[in-house]
Design an enzyme around this catalytic site. Structure first.
Site, mmCIF file in Angstrom:
data_model
loop_
_atom_site.group_PDB
_atom_site.id
_atom_site.type_symbol
_atom_site.label_atom_id
_atom_site.label_comp_id
_atom_site.label_asym_id
_atom_site.label_seq_id
_atom_site.Cartn_x
_atom_site.Cartn_y
_atom_site.Cartn_z
ATOM 1 N N LYS A 244 0.843 -1.191 0.000
ATOM 2 C CA LYS A 244 0.000 0.000 0.000
ATOM 3 C C LYS A 244 0.884 1.249 0.000
ATOM 4 C CE LYS A 244 -3.990 -1.778 2.592
ATOM 5 N NZ LYS A 244 -5.019 -1.596 1.559
ATOM 6 N N ARG A 318 -10.337 -11.423 1.101
ATOM 7 C CA ARG A 318 -11.206 -12.410 0.447
ATOM 8 C C ARG A 318 -10.566 -13.790 0.410
ATOM 9 N NH1 ARG A 318 -11.503 -8.866 -4.934
ATOM 10 N NH2 ARG A 318 -11.235 -7.237 -3.378
HETATM 11 N N1 BES Z 1 -8.293 -3.810 3.871
HETATM 12 C C1 BES Z 1 -8.418 -3.345 2.561
HETATM 13 C C2 BES Z 1 -9.709 -2.578 2.310
HETATM 14 C C3 BES Z 1 -9.830 -1.249 3.014
HETATM 15 C C4 BES Z 1 -9.396 -0.094 2.400
HETATM 16 C C5 BES Z 1 -10.422 -1.179 4.242
HETATM 17 C C6 BES Z 1 -9.537 1.122 3.058
HETATM 18 C C7 BES Z 1 -10.563 0.038 4.886
HETATM 19 C C8 BES Z 1 -10.120 1.188 4.292
HETATM 20 C C9 BES Z 1 -8.381 -4.506 1.583
HETATM 21 O O1 BES Z 1 -7.626 -5.589 1.965
HETATM 22 C C10 BES Z 1 -7.788 -3.969 0.326
HETATM 23 O O2 BES Z 1 -6.678 -3.566 0.354
HETATM 24 N N2 BES Z 1 -8.571 -3.983 -0.737
HETATM 25 C C11 BES Z 1 -8.129 -3.471 -1.984
HETATM 26 C C12 BES Z 1 -8.637 -4.384 -3.061
HETATM 27 C C13 BES Z 1 -8.039 -4.146 -4.399
HETATM 28 C C14 BES Z 1 -6.591 -4.531 -4.409
HETATM 29 C C15 BES Z 1 -8.803 -4.951 -5.426
HETATM 30 C C16 BES Z 1 -8.687 -2.059 -2.149
HETATM 31 O O3 BES Z 1 -9.801 -1.798 -1.701
HETATM 32 O O4 BES Z 1 -7.999 -1.225 -2.709
HETATM 33 ZN ZN ZN Z 2 -5.576 -5.393 1.480
#
Ligand code: BES
Ligand code: ZN
Ligand code: ZN
Length: 468
Positions: A244, A318
């Site tokens: 991230k 997921r």
């Molecule tokens: N934990 C995150 C989702 C999230 C983002 C929760 C912001 C709370 C605040 C999840 O694991 C994630 O990173 N999802 C990605 C998915 C993408 C790579 C398809 C996202 O939402 O960017």
């Molecule tokens: Zn994630």
């Protein structure tokens, strides 16, 4: 802060301030209306005016609607922190008692575990005064249990990731099981390997903390229904090798909020002694980087047996849920199956920060859940599945891909990924809750303060209370 329900006749406390909830309409006829007007108080919702000479605190409410009472009580709880009184008292009745308790407890919540100098609050007691204590006792106890379970969830969410890793979460679950007479089974690395939870294990592989699958069960005699709850427990989500950006990583200790909600719900249900059997399954995992990290291009064989092409290691929740949902469906034959997860940023794009995304196949179940959440005062909205979005998860090399091949509909495609792991007989019993936005906040809103909100605990407990 201690909340007590007491008989108004017997009430006599020194150094007490009395709270009066007042609408603009009522203010026109109020005894102190001139003084209050001078102070600029017009009884607007969530505004306060203290008359210290009289030991009175006025709180404005638009009307006696439950949500307005709640937020008014929350503003009172915040204001009390500065006051020098020993207690606050307020008249309650069966219409307002639950809202006031929730407002006081949730709005007054603070997480001070990391402050070296804890602030001392003078107010020790809130007295809810009435003439019919017996009649209100059940409502009082119920509201306290639900509010405290919400704070329990918030506390775990707010704990720093290096103090709340999978093993610590498992210990905490064990402690809850001991205190509340729950069955408890923890699966570590060895058991997870035996269970072929390869997708879950891959996500946690680069962490110095081993992954844990936690299973708690509340089994009262003569249970009317069986409910299985599943929670995403990413004690930290760095994104993995699909790392991230720095600013998105901050707050990712909250990626365990689904797990924390599920623990809070089973705590509430067992303390309310509801006559339903409830199982809580938690996938506690840390998503990190390192030489042993799982990678984009890896193909994982899930517990179900389906192969998953990894194209983004940040879509890890997921993967964990695929295995935990599959395990939960093998271990229980539920009447309802619910999962809670901070699953996608896309859910926040779709619905905003305050609303939980609800996904599933059964219109009736979504409708009933919507009613429960409205009653509980939590915002939810449904996001509809469709067959076109499902195609976006197609993989050229494996059975399914862990991300969508198009940039739109990300909350729904994540929900559809989970749907792939729901057994046919459970399709209409299942709902997925994306609490990415609603589970955590860095600015106060409604009865929430900085940090975990406890999203899911109130609406799910409300839903479970109504099960026949
Ligand atoms: N934990 C995150 C989702 C999230 C983002 C929760 C912001 C709370 C605040 C999840 O694991 C994630 O990173 N999802 C990605 C998915 C993408 C790579 C398809 C996202 O939402 O960017
Ligand atoms: Zn994630
Ligand atoms: Zn995540």
């Amino acid at each position: 802060m201690n909340i007590q329900l007491i008989n108004k006749k017997a009430f006599d406390a020194k150094n007490n301030i009395t709270l009066k909830l007042i609408t603009p309409e009522r203010l026109k006829k109020a005894k102190f209306k001139k003084t209050l007007k001078k102070a600029g108080f017009s009884a607007e919702q969530d505004t306060l005016c203290a008359m210290h000479g009289k030991s009175l605190l006025f709180a404005g409410i638009e009307d006696h609607d439950a949500e307005n009472l709640k937020t008014a009580a929350a503003s009172v709880a915040k204001a009390l922190k500065k006051y020098d009184y020993k207690s606050l008292s307020v008249d309650v009745n069966k219409e307002n008692i639950a809202s006031l308790i929730e407002g006081f407890i949730l709005g007054g919540y603070e997480f001070n575990n990391y402050k070296s100098k804890a602030k001392k609050q003078k107010i020790k007691n809130i007295y809810l005064t009435c003439e019919n204590v017996e009649e209100l006792t059940a409502l009082f106890e119920e509201a306290v249990i639900i509010s405290e379970a919400t704070c329990f969830t918030r506390d775990i969410v707010n704990t720093a990731p290096d103090d709340m890793y999978p093993e610590v979460m498992a210990k905490l679950a064990k402690k809850l099981a001991n205190e509340n007479n729950l069955e408890c089974n923890i699966l570590g690395k060895k058991e997870l390997k035996r269970e072929k939870c390869n997708a879950m294990l891959a996500v946690g592989r680069a962490s110095r903390h081993d992954s844990k699958l936690i299973h708690l069960a509340y089994k009262p005699k003569n249970a009317k229904k069986i409910i299985s709850l599943v929670g995403k427990g990413l004690t930290y989500d760095s994104g993995g090798l699909s790392l991230k950006p720095a600013t998105s990583m901050v707050t990712m200790k909250m990626d365990k909020a689904g797990a924390c909600a599920v623990l809070g719900i089973i705590k509430a249900v067992s303390e309310l002694k509801l006559d339903i059997e409830v199982h809580a399954f938690v996938g506690a995992v840390e998503n990190m980087i390192g030489g042993d990290a799982y990678k984009p291009d890896d193909v994982l064989v899930s517990r179900k047996g389906d192969t998953i092409e990894v194209r983004n290691t940040d879509a890890e929740g997921r993967l964990v849920l695929a295995d935990v949902l599959d395990y939960a469906q093998d271990k229980t034959k539920p009447d309802y199956l619910f999962d809670f997860a901070t699953l996608t940023g896309a859910c926040m794009v779709a619905l905003g920060q305050y609303t939980t995304g609800v996904m599933g196949h059964s219109s009736k179940l979504k409708h009933d859940l919507g009613k429960a959440s409205k009653k509980a005062g939590e915002l939810t909205a449904t996001l509809p599945f469709n067959k076109h979005l499902k195609k976006q998860l197609k993989s050229e090399i494996a059975d399914i891909c862990n991300i969508s091949n198009k940039p739109y509909g990300g909350a729904i495609t994540a929900g559809l990924f989970l749907d792939n792991f729901i057994k046919e007989e459970n399709k209409n019993k299942w709902l997925h809750f994306d609490i990415a936005g609603s589970a955590y906040t860095e600015s106060p809103w409604d009865v929430n303060v900085h940090g975990g909100t406890g999203a899911g605990v109130r609406f799910m407990t409300q839903f479970l209370k109504n099960i026949k």
